[in-house]
Design a protein around this motif. Structure first.
Motif, PDB file in Angstrom:
ATOM      1  N   TRP A   9       0.836  -1.194   0.000  1.00 19.76           N
ATOM      2  CA  TRP A   9       0.000   0.000   0.000  1.00 19.76           C
ATOM      3  C   TRP A   9       0.876   1.250   0.000  1.00 19.76           C
ATOM      4  O   TRP A   9       0.607   2.212  -0.701  1.00 19.76           O
ATOM      5  N   ASN A  10       1.924   1.233   0.776  1.00 16.15           N
ATOM      6  CA  ASN A  10       2.881   2.344   0.823  1.00 16.15           C
ATOM      7  C   ASN A  10       4.269   1.719   0.920  1.00 16.15           C
ATOM      8  O   ASN A  10       4.588   1.052   1.901  1.00 16.15           O
ATOM      9  N   ASN A  11       5.094   1.916  -0.111  1.00 14.68           N
ATOM     10  CA  ASN A  11       6.424   1.298  -0.101  1.00 14.68           C
ATOM     11  C   ASN A  11       7.517   2.245   0.382  1.00 14.68           C
ATOM     12  O   ASN A  11       8.706   2.016   0.150  1.00 14.68           O
ATOM     13  N   ASP A  12       7.097   3.301   1.062  1.00 17.17           N
ATOM     14  CA  ASP A  12       8.065   4.205   1.676  1.00 17.17           C
ATOM     15  C   ASP A  12       8.883   3.430   2.715  1.00 17.17           C
ATOM     16  O   ASP A  12       8.326   2.745   3.564  1.00 17.17           O
ATOM     17  N   GLU A  13      10.213   3.547   2.660  1.00 14.34           N
ATOM     18  CA  GLU A  13      11.066   2.803   3.578  1.00 14.34           C
ATOM     19  C   GLU A  13      10.819   3.179   5.038  1.00 14.34           C
ATOM     20  O   GLU A  13      11.027   2.369   5.937  1.00 14.34           O
ATOM     21  N   LYS A  14      10.371   4.407   5.277  1.00 21.27           N
ATOM     22  CA  LYS A  14      10.150   4.855   6.654  1.00 21.27           C
ATOM     23  C   LYS A  14       8.776   4.457   7.178  1.00 21.27           C
ATOM     24  O   LYS A  14       8.593   4.343   8.396  1.00 21.27           O
ATOM     25  N   GLU A  15       7.824   4.259   6.290  1.00 19.58           N
ATOM     26  CA  GLU A  15       6.461   3.913   6.711  1.00 19.58           C
ATOM     27  C   GLU A  15       5.871   2.834   5.798  1.00 19.58           C
ATOM     28  O   GLU A  15       4.877   3.082   5.124  1.00 19.58           O
ATOM     29  N   PRO A  16       6.468   1.644   5.760  1.00 16.56           N
ATOM     30  CA  PRO A  16       5.929   0.603   4.878  1.00 16.56           C
ATOM     31  C   PRO A  16       4.551   0.145   5.344  1.00 16.56           C
ATOM     32  O   PRO A  16       4.317  -0.051   6.545  1.00 16.56           O
ATOM     33  N   GLN A  17       3.647  -0.002   4.402  1.00 20.76           N
ATOM     34  CA  GLN A  17       2.287  -0.438   4.705  1.00 20.76           C
ATOM     35  C   GLN A  17       1.826  -1.442   3.656  1.00 20.76           C
ATOM     36  O   GLN A  17       2.306  -1.453   2.521  1.00 20.76           O
ATOM     37  N   LEU A  18       0.888  -2.298   4.047  1.00 19.56           N
ATOM     38  CA  LEU A  18       0.243  -3.184   3.094  1.00 19.56           C
ATOM     39  C   LEU A  18      -1.261  -3.112   3.282  1.00 19.56           C
ATOM     40  O   LEU A  18      -1.756  -2.598   4.293  1.00 19.56           O
ATOM     41  N   ILE A  19      -1.988  -3.615   2.285  1.00 20.75           N
ATOM     42  CA  ILE A  19      -3.447  -3.641   2.336  1.00 20.75           C
ATOM     43  C   ILE A  19      -3.932  -5.075   2.199  1.00 20.75           C
ATOM     44  O   ILE A  19      -3.405  -5.849   1.388  1.00 20.75           O
ATOM     45  N   VAL A  20      -4.908  -5.416   3.017  1.00 20.13           N
ATOM     46  CA  VAL A  20      -5.581  -6.718   2.952  1.00 20.13           C
ATOM     47  C   VAL A  20      -7.045  -6.456   2.646  1.00 20.13           C
ATOM     48  O   VAL A  20      -7.686  -5.639   3.312  1.00 20.13           O
ATOM     49  N   MET A  21      -7.565  -7.156   1.635  1.00 19.89           N
ATOM     50  CA  MET A  21      -8.982  -7.031   1.304  1.00 19.89           C
ATOM     51  C   MET A  21      -9.705  -8.264   1.822  1.00 19.89           C
ATOM     52  O   MET A  21      -9.326  -9.398   1.492  1.00 19.89           O
ATOM     53  N   ALA A  22     -10.733  -8.047   2.656  1.00 20.17           N
ATOM     54  CA  ALA A  22     -11.370  -9.171   3.332  1.00 20.17           C
ATOM     55  C   ALA A  22     -12.846  -8.883   3.580  1.00 20.17           C
ATOM     56  O   ALA A  22     -13.258  -7.728   3.719  1.00 20.17           O
ATOM     57  N   PHE A  23     -13.638  -9.949   3.670  1.00 26.65           N
ATOM     58  CA  PHE A  23     -15.035  -9.824   4.085  1.00 26.65           C
ATOM     59  C   PHE A  23     -15.073  -9.432   5.555  1.00 26.65           C
ATOM     60  O   PHE A  23     -14.346  -9.996   6.380  1.00 26.65           O
ATOM     61  N   SER A  24     -15.909  -8.472   5.879  1.00 31.50           N
ATOM     62  CA  SER A  24     -15.906  -7.923   7.238  1.00 31.50           C
ATOM     63  C   SER A  24     -16.321  -8.932   8.303  1.00 31.50           C
ATOM     64  O   SER A  24     -15.948  -8.791   9.472  1.00 31.50           O
ATOM     65  N   GLY A  25     -17.082  -9.954   7.940  1.00 31.35           N
ATOM     66  CA  GLY A  25     -17.580 -10.905   8.930  1.00 31.35           C
ATOM     67  C   GLY A  25     -16.625 -12.023   9.278  1.00 31.35           C
ATOM     68  O   GLY A  25     -16.884 -12.788  10.212  1.00 31.35           O
ATOM     69  N   TRP A  26     -15.520 -12.141   8.559  1.00 31.72           N
ATOM     70  CA  TRP A  26     -14.579 -13.225   8.845  1.00 31.72           C
ATOM     71  C   TRP A  26     -13.875 -13.010  10.175  1.00 31.72           C
ATOM     72  O   TRP A  26     -13.694 -11.885  10.646  1.00 31.72           O
ATOM     73  N   HIS A  27     -13.470 -14.124  10.802  1.00 28.76           N
ATOM     74  CA  HIS A  27     -12.777 -14.039  12.092  1.00 28.76           C
ATOM     75  C   HIS A  27     -11.510 -13.198  11.974  1.00 28.76           C
ATOM     76  O   HIS A  27     -11.193 -12.416  12.875  1.00 28.76           O
ATOM     77  N   THR A  28     -10.782 -13.343  10.866  1.00 30.18           N
ATOM     78  CA  THR A  28      -9.562 -12.553  10.667  1.00 30.18           C
ATOM     79  C   THR A  28      -9.872 -11.058  10.751  1.00 30.18           C
ATOM     80  O   THR A  28      -9.191 -10.306  11.461  1.00 30.18           O
ATOM     81  N   SER A  29     -10.892 -10.618  10.035  1.00 33.75           N
ATOM     82  CA  SER A  29     -11.247  -9.198  10.014  1.00 33.75           C
ATOM     83  C   SER A  29     -11.640  -8.703  11.391  1.00 33.75           C
ATOM     84  O   SER A  29     -11.211  -7.622  11.827  1.00 33.75           O
ATOM     85  N   GLN A  30     -12.471  -9.469  12.090  1.00 31.65           N
ATOM     86  CA  GLN A  30     -12.920  -9.059  13.411  1.00 31.65           C
ATOM     87  C   GLN A  30     -11.775  -9.043  14.418  1.00 31.65           C
ATOM     88  O   GLN A  30     -11.700  -8.162  15.273  1.00 31.65           O
ATOM     89  N   ASN A  31     -10.877 -10.028  14.318  1.00 33.33           N
ATOM     90  CA  ASN A  31      -9.731 -10.048  15.233  1.00 33.33           C
ATOM     91  C   ASN A  31      -8.831  -8.842  15.006  1.00 33.33           C
ATOM     92  O   ASN A  31      -8.347  -8.215  15.965  1.00 33.33           O
ATOM     93  N   ILE A  32      -8.581  -8.505  13.744  1.00 33.17           N
ATOM     94  CA  ILE A  32      -7.740  -7.338  13.455  1.00 33.17           C
ATOM     95  C   ILE A  32      -8.412  -6.062  13.956  1.00 33.17           C
ATOM     96  O   ILE A  32      -7.762  -5.191  14.549  1.00 33.17           O
ATOM     97  N   LYS A  33      -9.708  -5.957  13.741  1.00 29.66           N
ATOM     98  CA  LYS A  33     -10.442  -4.777  14.211  1.00 29.66           C
ATOM     99  C   LYS A  33     -10.361  -4.640  15.727  1.00 29.66           C
ATOM    100  O   LYS A  33     -10.192  -3.533  16.256  1.00 29.66           O
ATOM    101  N   ASN A  34     -10.440  -5.760  16.440  1.00 29.22           N
ATOM    102  CA  ASN A  34     -10.489  -5.721  17.904  1.00 29.22           C
ATOM    103  C   ASN A  34      -9.120  -5.660  18.568  1.00 29.22           C
ATOM    104  O   ASN A  34      -8.968  -5.023  19.616  1.00 29.22           O
ATOM    105  N   THR A  35      -8.119  -6.342  17.989  1.00 25.56           N
ATOM    106  CA  THR A  35      -6.819  -6.435  18.664  1.00 25.56           C
ATOM    107  C   THR A  35      -5.722  -5.619  17.978  1.00 25.56           C
ATOM    108  O   THR A  35      -4.641  -5.459  18.537  1.00 25.56           O
ATOM    109  N   LYS A  36      -5.992  -5.150  16.745  1.00 31.28           N
ATOM    110  CA  LYS A  36      -5.117  -4.193  16.044  1.00 31.28           C
ATOM    111  C   LYS A  36      -3.789  -4.784  15.551  1.00 31.28           C
ATOM    112  O   LYS A  36      -2.878  -4.027  15.207  1.00 31.28           O
ATOM    113  N   GLU A  37      -3.656  -6.099  15.482  1.00 30.10           N
ATOM    114  CA  GLU A  37      -2.399  -6.692  15.047  1.00 30.10           C
ATOM    115  C   GLU A  37      -2.648  -7.918  14.167  1.00 30.10           C
ATOM    116  O   GLU A  37      -3.661  -8.600  14.325  1.00 30.10           O
ATOM    117  N   PHE A  38      -1.692  -8.221  13.281  1.00 25.72           N
ATOM    118  CA  PHE A  38      -1.772  -9.430  12.469  1.00 25.72           C
ATOM    119  C   PHE A  38      -0.416  -9.723  11.847  1.00 25.72           C
ATOM    120  O   PHE A  38       0.463  -8.859  11.799  1.00 25.72           O
TER     121      PHE A  38
END
Length: 202
Positions: A49-78
């Motif tokens: 999503w952002n390949n800046d060396e100082k602030e590298p980011q990626l994007i994940v596209m997911a259905f909002s109801g999946w356990h992965t999505s809810q866990n990331i929303k609630n615990t903020k890590e993956f």
């Protein structure tokens, strides 16, 4: 081959329905729920999503109801783990829609190992790992576009010493072509010949 063209429905734009077999890498994302129970699931819609060396980011596209999505929303890590082709059967085991709290790594016979900077584990058998903290979630209808700040990257030690060309030939990440709608099988590609091309230096 004919170069005559025909238009097809834009409703086929969803990646697993594409008329063109556009390849995507396949990862296994590990998360934990609020009770620190591990979840794992395969994702092909993972991109820089952002390949800046100082602030590298990626994007994940997911259905909002999946356990992965809810866990990331609630615990903020993956953690985005990158498996190789010999793990395809285990990847498919993590794709089963188990109940919340079921550890897909145990079901698949994969090994959890501590991450460096986040709570969700890395998968020991995978070639590489992107540890992420949630930056934000962009809600898109029933889907989430999850933006993660990459806080640590680790790969197998043997690969770290290789050149890029050597890694390209050695690391066999599976290519995901998706699943035919309404059918219970998935289409994969396996990396084969590497084509190296040169461009003119000016």
């Amino acid at each position: 081959m004919s170069h005559t063209k025909t238009s097809v429905s834009v409703n086929e734009f969803r990646w697993f329905k594409l008329y063109l077999p556009i390849p995507m890498g396949c990862s296994i994302i590990t998360t934990v729920n609020e009770n620190e129970q591990v979840n794992a699931a395969p994702f092909a819609m993972v991109f820089p999503w952002n390949n800046d060396e100082k602030e590298p980011q990626l994007i994940v596209m997911a259905f909002s109801g999946w356990h992965t999505s809810q866990n990331i929303k609630n615990t903020k890590e993956f953690v985005v783990n990158w498996p190789e082709t010999h793990l395809i059967d285990k990847i498919m085991t993590t794709a089963v829609l188990y109940d919340d709290g079921v550890n897909e790594l145990e079901k698949a016979g994969l090994t959890a190992m501590p991450a460096v900077k986040v709570k969700p584990p890395r998968i020991a058998e995978c070639a590489g790992h992107y540890e992420c903290k949630l930056n934000r979630i962009i809600e898109m209808g029933a889907g989430y576009h999850i933006i993660g700040d990459v806080v640590d990257i680790s790969i197998n030690e043997e690969y770290a010493a290789m050149s890029r060309d050597e890694r390209t030939q050695k690391i066999k990440l599976p290519i995901a072509f998706g699943a035919p709608v309404g059918q219970y099988h998935y289409c994969w590609g396996v990396p084969g010949e590497m084509i190296r091309s040169e461009w003119e230096k000016r």
